[in-house]
Design a protein around this motif. Sequence first.
Motif, short mmCIF file in Angstrom:
data_model
loop_
_atom_site.label_atom_id
_atom_site.label_comp_id
_atom_site.label_asym_id
_atom_site.label_seq_id
_atom_site.Cartn_x
_atom_site.Cartn_y
_atom_site.Cartn_z
N SER A 268 -5.82 9.92 -2.76
CA SER A 268 -5.01 9.25 -1.62
C SER A 268 -3.74 8.75 -2.20
CB SER A 268 -5.78 7.98 -1.11
OG SER A 268 -4.77 7.26 0.02
N ARG A 269 -2.70 8.95 -1.51
CA ARG A 269 -1.11 8.55 -1.73
C ARG A 269 -0.92 7.14 -1.29
NH1 ARG A 269 2.62 10.71 0.03
NH2 ARG A 269 1.60 11.83 1.69
N TRP A 270 -2.01 6.34 -0.51
CA TRP A 270 -1.81 5.20 0.20
C TRP A 270 -1.61 4.01 -0.93
CZ3 TRP A 270 -3.42 0.44 1.29
CH2 TRP A 270 -2.87 -0.43 2.30
N GLY A 271 -0.40 3.38 -0.63
CA GLY A 271 -0.34 2.21 -1.59
C GLY A 271 0.35 2.64 -2.99
N ILE A 272 1.01 3.90 -2.99
CA ILE A 272 1.74 4.28 -4.23
C ILE A 272 3.03 4.42 -3.72
CG2 ILE A 272 2.06 6.15 -6.07
CD1 ILE A 272 -0.95 6.81 -5.29
#
Length: 512
Positions: free
Chosen positions: A222-226
């Motif tokens: 997941s790319r969420w929070g990057i």
Amino acid sequence: MSHITDLTLAEIRDGLKAKSFTSAETTKAYLDSIEKARGLNAYVLETPDRALAMAAKADARLAKGEAGPLEGVPLGIKDLFATEGVRTTACSHIIDNFVPTYESTVTSQLWRDGAVMLGKINNDEFAMGSSNETSAFGPVVSPWLPPNWSAEQGKEKLAAARAAGTAPNGFLVPGGSSGGSAAAVAARLCPGATGTDTGGSIRQPAAFTGIAGIKPTYGRCSRWGIVAFASSLDQAGPFAQTVRDCAIMLKSMAGHDPKDTTSMDLAVPDYEAAIGKSVKGKVIGIPKEYRVDGMSAEIDALWQKGIDWLRDAGAEIREISLPHTKYALPAYYIVAPAECSSNLARYDGVRYGERVAGREITELYENTRAAGFGDEVKRRILIGTYVLSAGYYDAYYVRAQKIRTLIKRDFELAYADGVDAILTPATPSPAFGIGEKAGADPVEMYLNDVFTVTVNMAGLPGIAVPAGLSNEGLPLGLQLIGRAFDEETLFTIGHAIEQAAGSLGKPQNWWA
């Protein structure tokens, strides 16, 4: 307990479960090493109190037999991953004091599985760079000394540079953008670290520092929070001493996330089970287009060694053609800056981050962004804004995306023809010196990504494996490129290369 820091991640995991030592002892050993290695500038924020508290909880779970897959294992986190309650800056002045109220999906899964956070690790500003020289916190120094430098010379020169407040020119870069992560693992300041790879930012620094690093298939993590650089290219992945260690970390990092619309809803395999399997019968593609002008003879010789190792292990070697490879680098440096200019538009001094006052709103934007962004970030924003502007969008951005499709098709045709993985060099040269390429000619710096950007453009997995030393004793790596969501094959073949190459050794502990 300093000997603990010489263990691999797998050995630490197994030692903790066997109660050979505790997570508190392990964490303290790494914290001590980090303190002694501050001159390398690998960590931009140490979190000893949090680390020891997490270790204590891990020890309690281990005592009850409730161990997670990474229970008690200390890790370093690239400063691009949002960490709840812990400063996250992307190594940029524009968000100097940002403390997230949320946790990135990747790091939350590491904590779920019992890992311990040692601190936040240096990177190129907003992940834009190939040498970790664009960070607002200053460059990272590779733990590998330049050829013919003694340990005493290294220690004295670094101390002098730090005392004078000057750049440590002459030392080697660890690669970028995840140079801090690579340096920290190579210097034994953590057994594993997170990284992100947009055009080679895991594989290139791994090769420069003699460790392993994998960029998984786009959508695997997941790319969420990057913090975003180029959304269609960014992908998280692990660094570690060995291929097995990377497999262990990726199992925890990967997985579907409904908060990320590009995250694939696929089961995550037991990657560690792929380690040690036979490569007999595997078809390894050797792309003729990767024999580029300017590639050093020792890189070419290392590539041939890799071919021979895999052939001796029973793999079939087949020359293949990826005809659009030569267009990958220019196309990448249109797509990535375009997406960067869009993603970084949010840093305007209004909602969060640095604010430099102006007489009216436009001047506030201009003052804030001029003060907050470094030169390389400004350069890429300008390029990206240009290629997306009226009159140039079709001429540049649309054409680059069409080339991207052709690059992806080249790989698909090779895999459809029975190729299991593709073997290439990871970098065109060994590590270069700090100050040697930065600033003078940005294009020369961009050429460091010549072997890696195709993987991101096609959304495929790629792994860098330590495979040898240069004539001057510096680490060199080989790259394997796999089918989409077939990281297992890369771990199997990568482990075979690692075993054939043998240990490269580790850097002298000269900085302490």
